[in-house]
Design a protein around this motif. Structure first.
Motif, PDB file in Angstrom:
ATOM      1  N   THR A 121       0.628  -1.208   0.246  1.00 36.67           N
ATOM      2  CA  THR A 121      -0.068  -0.005  -0.120  1.00 36.67           C
ATOM      3  C   THR A 121       0.552   0.869  -0.456  1.00 36.67           C
ATOM      4  O   THR A 121       0.332   2.403  -0.793  1.00 36.67           O
ATOM      5  N   ARG A 122       2.289   1.298   0.871  1.00 40.24           N
ATOM      6  CA  ARG A 122       3.179   2.221   0.265  1.00 40.24           C
ATOM      7  C   ARG A 122       4.039   2.261  -0.564  1.00 40.24           C
ATOM      8  O   ARG A 122       4.400   3.040  -0.993  1.00 40.24           O
ATOM      9  N   MET A 123       4.051   1.268  -1.703  1.00 40.06           N
ATOM     10  CA  MET A 123       5.326   1.449  -2.565  1.00 40.06           C
ATOM     11  C   MET A 123       4.537   2.149  -3.960  1.00 40.06           C
ATOM     12  O   MET A 123       3.475   2.365  -3.888  1.00 40.06           O
ATOM     13  N   GLN A 124       5.021   2.995  -4.774  1.00 36.33           N
ATOM     14  CA  GLN A 124       4.679   3.680  -5.704  1.00 36.33           C
ATOM     15  C   GLN A 124       5.688   3.370  -6.758  1.00 36.33           C
ATOM     16  O   GLN A 124       6.959   3.803  -6.855  1.00 36.33           O
ATOM     17  N   PRO A 125       5.314   3.727  -7.868  1.00 38.18           N
ATOM     18  CA  PRO A 125       6.263   3.507  -8.963  1.00 38.18           C
ATOM     19  C   PRO A 125       7.165   4.908  -9.268  1.00 38.18           C
ATOM     20  O   PRO A 125       7.359   6.199  -8.453  1.00 38.18           O
ATOM     21  N   ILE A 126       8.852   4.860  -9.550  1.00 35.71           N
ATOM     22  CA  ILE A 126       9.063   6.154  -9.533  1.00 35.71           C
ATOM     23  C   ILE A 126       9.269   6.754  -9.801  1.00 35.71           C
ATOM     24  O   ILE A 126       9.975   8.146  -9.920  1.00 35.71           O
ATOM     25  N   GLU A 127       8.517   6.511 -10.994  1.00 39.10           N
ATOM     26  CA  GLU A 127       7.982   7.576 -11.757  1.00 39.10           C
ATOM     27  C   GLU A 127       7.723   8.674 -11.299  1.00 39.10           C
ATOM     28  O   GLU A 127       7.454  10.395 -11.876  1.00 39.10           O
ATOM     29  N   LYS A 128       6.848   9.059  -9.836  1.00 39.77           N
ATOM     30  CA  LYS A 128       6.292  10.284  -9.035  1.00 39.77           C
ATOM     31  C   LYS A 128       7.393  10.568  -9.015  1.00 39.77           C
ATOM     32  O   LYS A 128       7.715  12.301  -8.623  1.00 39.77           O
ATOM     33  N   LEU A 129       8.908  10.236  -8.761  1.00 42.19           N
ATOM     34  CA  LEU A 129       9.942  11.631  -8.574  1.00 42.19           C
ATOM     35  C   LEU A 129      10.968  12.100 -10.159  1.00 42.19           C
ATOM     36  O   LEU A 129      10.914  12.668 -10.563  1.00 42.19           O
ATOM     37  N   PHE A 130      10.425  10.827 -10.764  1.00 42.49           N
ATOM     38  CA  PHE A 130      11.424  11.420 -12.246  1.00 42.49           C
ATOM     39  C   PHE A 130      10.305  12.338 -12.965  1.00 42.49           C
ATOM     40  O   PHE A 130      11.150  12.944 -13.869  1.00 42.49           O
ATOM     41  N   HIS A 131       9.424  12.153 -12.951  1.00 46.63           N
ATOM     42  CA  HIS A 131       8.477  13.196 -14.112  1.00 46.63           C
ATOM     43  C   HIS A 131       9.345  14.192 -13.808  1.00 46.63           C
ATOM     44  O   HIS A 131       8.756  15.449 -14.757  1.00 46.63           O
ATOM     45  N   LYS A 132       9.138  15.546 -13.222  1.00 50.38           N
ATOM     46  CA  LYS A 132       9.983  16.502 -12.831  1.00 50.38           C
ATOM     47  C   LYS A 132      11.651  16.742 -13.004  1.00 50.38           C
ATOM     48  O   LYS A 132      10.706  18.129 -13.888  1.00 50.38           O
ATOM     49  N   PHE A 133      12.110  15.608 -13.605  1.00 47.59           N
ATOM     50  CA  PHE A 133      13.768  16.056 -14.175  1.00 47.59           C
ATOM     51  C   PHE A 133      13.584  16.695 -15.160  1.00 47.59           C
ATOM     52  O   PHE A 133      14.343  17.583 -15.933  1.00 47.59           O
ATOM     53  N   PRO A 134      13.002  16.109 -16.236  1.00 45.34           N
ATOM     54  CA  PRO A 134      13.308  16.636 -17.799  1.00 45.34           C
ATOM     55  C   PRO A 134      12.761  18.541 -17.909  1.00 45.34           C
ATOM     56  O   PRO A 134      13.797  18.747 -18.583  1.00 45.34           O
ATOM     57  N   ARG A 135      12.018  18.670 -16.971  1.00 47.54           N
ATOM     58  CA  ARG A 135      11.499  20.043 -16.916  1.00 47.54           C
ATOM     59  C   ARG A 135      13.286  20.738 -16.239  1.00 47.54           C
ATOM     60  O   ARG A 135      13.444  21.476 -17.214  1.00 47.54           O
ATOM     61  N   MET A 136      13.075  20.258 -14.824  1.00 44.70           N
ATOM     62  CA  MET A 136      14.157  20.553 -14.277  1.00 44.70           C
ATOM     63  C   MET A 136      15.752  20.969 -15.554  1.00 44.70           C
ATOM     64  O   MET A 136      15.913  21.576 -15.453  1.00 44.70           O
ATOM     65  N   ILE A 137      15.751  19.271 -16.055  1.00 43.36           N
ATOM     66  CA  ILE A 137      17.313  19.302 -17.169  1.00 43.36           C
ATOM     67  C   ILE A 137      17.041  20.768 -18.047  1.00 43.36           C
ATOM     68  O   ILE A 137      18.258  21.496 -18.105  1.00 43.36           O
ATOM     69  N   ARG A 138      15.589  20.550 -19.083  1.00 40.02           N
ATOM     70  CA  ARG A 138      15.815  21.966 -19.206  1.00 40.02           C
ATOM     71  C   ARG A 138      15.992  23.124 -18.668  1.00 40.02           C
ATOM     72  O   ARG A 138      16.899  23.830 -19.642  1.00 40.02           O
ATOM     73  N   ASP A 139      15.677  23.646 -18.457  1.00 40.92           N
ATOM     74  CA  ASP A 139      15.646  24.861 -17.775  1.00 40.92           C
ATOM     75  C   ASP A 139      17.190  24.822 -17.245  1.00 40.92           C
ATOM     76  O   ASP A 139      17.998  26.471 -16.783  1.00 40.92           O
ATOM     77  N   LEU A 140      18.081  24.150 -16.073  1.00 42.65           N
ATOM     78  CA  LEU A 140      19.030  24.180 -15.386  1.00 42.65           C
ATOM     79  C   LEU A 140      20.199  24.847 -16.723  1.00 42.65           C
ATOM     80  O   LEU A 140      20.720  25.821 -17.360  1.00 42.65           O
ATOM     81  N   ALA A 141      19.767  23.350 -18.102  1.00 42.82           N
ATOM     82  CA  ALA A 141      20.399  23.816 -19.303  1.00 42.82           C
ATOM     83  C   ALA A 141      20.728  25.293 -19.874  1.00 42.82           C
ATOM     84  O   ALA A 141      21.263  25.862 -20.607  1.00 42.82           O
TER      85      ALA A 141
END
Length: 868
Positions: A247-267
């Motif tokens: 019940t507490r297990m979640q896909p790491i997608e919950k964390l991954f989804h924010k990184f493409p935007r973050m990398i785009r803005d940082l670059a």
């Protein structure tokens, strides 16, 4: 606010739409476009607008409506989605997300500047056009509401929300029988605090189960049926705990989804071009671990952009693609979650780290003379360490990587670094699936019990006086364990913890040594006794012991005693263990001798036949009751680490006997180095032995599924070929039929151990290759000079001439400059890989993985390299 009781549902649904908008716009920027993408964006913003209108959230409605109009123009072909427009739409998406997260205050924000910008964008294309329902939208059944129909729009939005809350199929009909209950959905929303309470209760239940089993174990024979009752309680408690954990297990997608935007803005901020590739989005982790991983992964990705990836101009001058790449991959392996972050940037300058560490007073110049490259690399995790010469928003403030290490240690995880100057850097993170309950070994030293998490234990070795293949030796002031031609730094637990101030005498009796994992390194820990394996509940260290690096927590054992949980990385730090890059003892190769011994597991079937497997092929051995085996279709399964694992009996696929009455208790051998694991059932486990093998020439006991037969410990033993066995049991996943391109291709195999030589030869011959076999590099060289060979497969460690020397000899002869060479070895160490590649090896593979070996052979041949 009207209908405030539904506002939380709106926020959760709208946040999912915001994710869709952000991911879709980033896909557009990368030209990763399909026919449905613009419809997905349009539907997402339209759904936000419709539901927000029901709640009379005017700012959200107005902003989403402007975005909807622009997406409508794009959908109808009236506008293209340029990079600058993507920037502006992402800005609008951020603003929309901010308002959605706090809907009560959304109407107080001033968004007129953004609205005016979107108005200008919209009017620049069609200033007087009235947006109406397009034919494409009609076909897609997507309503598009005109601006001049406010009342109809609000009524339609209310109808939409009502349909979402009460689907038509679930409305109460006039002809429904009296008393029929209204069921809105088959899921219920549960607050996180309730799940946390359930987790705590199940954890305490595991603790009580352990105590119950410990107290009643001695009464099993005297009380009828007690053993079965305890077994049932044990299984039910384990199943309950696993379900609660799910019940507490979640896909790491919950964390991954924010990184493409973050990398785009940082670059964009630092003037670089970076492409981020994410794999393993469906890997599941405990919610608490995902939350703690956020900062470490963010810091590592920011560092990769700021420090790792070079500017586009610099990359072009170096002959690289101007767009830098970062690969982040998550996967399960060995009961752990692994996350690798790789970049193709400049790498880490070891000399610069060393100089900065000296300047900052972290180490002295005298210390550097004793430190190896990996020790210097670890300095970047020191608090306050930074190589940045200037302070920016991204770096130079002395925070970051120490946070990474600290957070991972809280999880019971570790981090390892590999870097090559000018080529890139890889950070390898490992962590458990959950931090609540874990399987562990109960061990003792000087009468005190300790707990070691099972995921940190590679193997257990008993060292007897007088043995030469496995022994403990003191070299200068260091203790080393010699095992399978490897030297492991070794310490005694009682000495590390200060429980004794006397040096231990290892010649007086048998020593028990655990081979423990610390990142990519291995070391030996001497303990007095191993008691049992037990699921333990992890509790935090008491406040006064927080700085004790040797411990990661405490637990309560089944006998009620409190025991410390050992931290394998902390023991390395406390004992000041230094890992030597050279792990192979050279003495045997210098003498030209080879023990040719290997570690084998001997086990028996129901009818009494004896089989054996190389221990390097085995991931785990599980003791199970046949009542735990579940039949699905025509296959048998057990539950293993929360997943179904197919199991087979050798009697079903090999021409061997079968006993009439099978015992209730049996063992399941879980293999590794296979893509689709299948458990192998057996009736008994005899022993693990170290022995050299001399194969029998008796063809009467030669059949598919075995490598051959030999006499070991006065038994006729069949050596199992698990790949042929799995080909018979699961032909869909293990068959290899692509032999047409292999005609007349000859492989030269150099391998000194008879078992591996015969097994690898069978692998390649089953795929259609003609194989020439040699027992060492010198013999292989003679064969190469007298035969036409298309590819070479060689072991690394062999007598007379080892694999490195053999490859160097091949590359020194111009005739064989284009001959592909594949190293197949049991040594999975970075230092050895680098030596092999420097010598001229094209591929470096680990022994016993049949499919990877055949794939590499095919790749080598397809590249067109052959003898000149």
């Amino acid at each position: 606010m009207q209908h405030a009781e539904f506002i939380q549902e709106f926020v959760e649904e709208a946040e999912a739409h915001i994710e869709t908008l952000e991911e879709g716009l980033l896909r557009y920027e990368k030209k990763d476009i399909d026919a449905e993408l613009i419809h997905d964006l349009f539907r997402a913003v339209h759904s936000i607008k419709g539901t927000a209108g029901f709640f009379e959230l005017k700012n959200i409605v107005e902003l989403s409506h402007k975005m909807e109009s622009i997406f409508g123009q794009i959908r109808d072909g009236k506008r293209s989605l340029s990079k600058s427009l993507i920037d502006q739409l992402l800005q609008a998406t951020d603003q929309l997300g901010e308002m959605i997260r706090d809907p009560q205050s959304s109407d107080q924000l001033d968004i007129h500047t953004l609205i005016d910008l979107l108005d200008q964008i919209q009017q620049n294309t069609e200033p007087h056009a009235e947006i109406t329902v397009s034919q494409q939208a009609v076909e897609a059944d997507e309503p598009f509401i005109s601006e001049n129909k406010e009342q109809n729009e609000k009524e339609h939005e209310i109808e939409e929300l009502y349909e979402e809350l009460v689907p038509e199929s679930e409305e109460i009909k006039e002809d429904d029988p009296p008393g029929k209950s209204l069921i809105l959905e088959d899921r219920v929303r549960v607050h996180v605090s309730v799940l946390n309470d359930l987790l705590n209760l199940s954890s305490e239940m595991v603790l009580a189960r352990n105590q119950l089993l410990s107290v009643l174990k001695s009464h099993e024979k005297s009380i009828p049926n007690l053993k079965n009752i305890l077994q049932n309680i044990n299984n039910l408690t384990t199943d309950l705990q696993e379900k609660v954990m799910q019940t507490r297990m979640q896909p790491i997608e919950k964390l991954f989804h924010k990184f493409p935007r973050m990398i785009r803005d940082l670059a964009k901020q630092v003037g670089k071009e970076v492409d981020l590739e994410l794999n393993g989005r469906d890997v599941e982790l405990d919610k608490s671990i995902i939350e703690l991983l956020n900062d470490p992964l963010t810091h590592l990705l920011r560092n990769a952009v700021d420090h790792g990836i070079e500017s586009p101009v610099t990359r072009e001058n170096l002959g690289k693609n101007r767009i830098g790449s970062i690969h982040m991959n998550a996967y399960h392996e060995g009961g752990l979650v692994h996350i690798k972050i790789e970049d193709d940037g400049a790498g880490i300058d070891i000399d610069q780290i060393e100089q900065k560490a000296i300047e900052n007073g972290i180490i002295t110049r005298e210390d550097t003379r004793k430190m190896k490259e990996r020790d210097i690399l670890q300095l970047i995790f020191s608090p306050g360490f930074s190589t940045a010469s200037t302070v920016t928003d991204l770096s130079g403030r002395g925070v970051g990587l120490d946070v990474v290490k600290t957070n991972l240690e809280k999880l019971g995880g570790s981090i390892d670094i590999q870097t090559k100057w000018g080529e890139g850097t890889t950070f390898h993170l490992t962590m458990p699936l959950t931090v609540a309950i874990i399987p562990a070994l109960i061990v003792s030293s000087m009468g005190e019990k300790f707990v070691i998490p099972q995921i940190n234990v590679q193997e257990m070795v008993r060292v007897k006086p007088g043995e030469h293949s496995v022994k403990l030796e003191r070299v200068r002031e260091s203790l080393l364990l010699k095992l399978r031609n490897k030297l492991y730094p070794t310490v005694h637990l009682s000495e590390v913890l200060g429980m004794t101030d006397q040096s231990i005498d290892f010649d007086s009796g048998t020593s028990c040594v655990l081979i423990l994992k610390s990142g990519s390194m291995r070391y030996g820990l001497i303990i007095d006794q191993v008691y049992d394996e037990e699921e333990i509940l992890i509790k935090s260290l008491p406040q006064p012991l927080n700085k004790c690096v040797a411990y990661s927590g405490v637990t309560i054992l089944g006998d009620g005693r409190v025991a410390f949980i050992l931290d394998t990385d902390g023991l390395v730090e406390k004992a000041e263990i230094s890992f030597d890059d050279e792990i192979v003892e050279p003495a045997e190769e210098e003498t030209g001798l080879s023990s040719q011994k290997q570690e084998l597991l001997m086990f028996g079937t129901s009818a009494g036949e004896t089989f054996c497997m190389d221990l390097e092929l085995i991931a785990r051995i599980e003791k199970v009751n046949r009542s735990q085996i579940e039949r699905i279709g025509d296959k048998d399964f057990i539950q293993f680490q929360g997943e179904p694992l197919r199991v087979i009996e050798l009697e079903d696929y090999l021409p061997i006997g079968r006993a009439s009455g099978a015992e209730q208790e049996c063992y399941v051998i879980v293999p590794k180095l296979v893509k689709h694991p299948i458990g192998i059932m057996c009736s008994r486990i005899y022993d693990s032995i170290e022995s050299s093998i001399e194969f029998s020439q008796n063809n009467d006991i030669a059949f598919k599924g075995i490598v051959g037969s030999a006499i070991l410990q006065n038994r006729i033993v069949l050596l199992l070929n698990i790949y042929e066995l799995f080909e018979m049991a699961d032909p869909e996943n293990y068959s290899y039929d692509d032999k047409t391109h292999l005609a007349q291709h000859t492989v030269l195999l150099a391998e000194d151990t008879p078992f591996f030589r015969r097994l690898e030869q069978q692998y390649m011959e089953s795929a259609g290759y003609h194989v020439l076999a040699a027992t060492n590099g010198k013999e292989a060289w003679e064969i190469l000079r007298s035969h036409e060979v298309d590819v070479v497969v060689t072991d690394i460690h062999m007598p007379i001439m080892n694999g490195i020397e053999f490859v160097k000899k091949i590359r020194s002869d111009g005739k064989y400059a284009d001959l592909p060479v594949i190293a197949v070895t049991s040594i999975n160490e970075q230092a050895m890989k680098e030596k092999a590649y420097e010598a001229g090896v094209d591929f470096y593979e680990i022994k016993l993985d049949k499919q990877r070996l055949l794939e590499k052979l095919k790749t080598a041949l397809q590249e067109g390299r052959s003898v000149v």
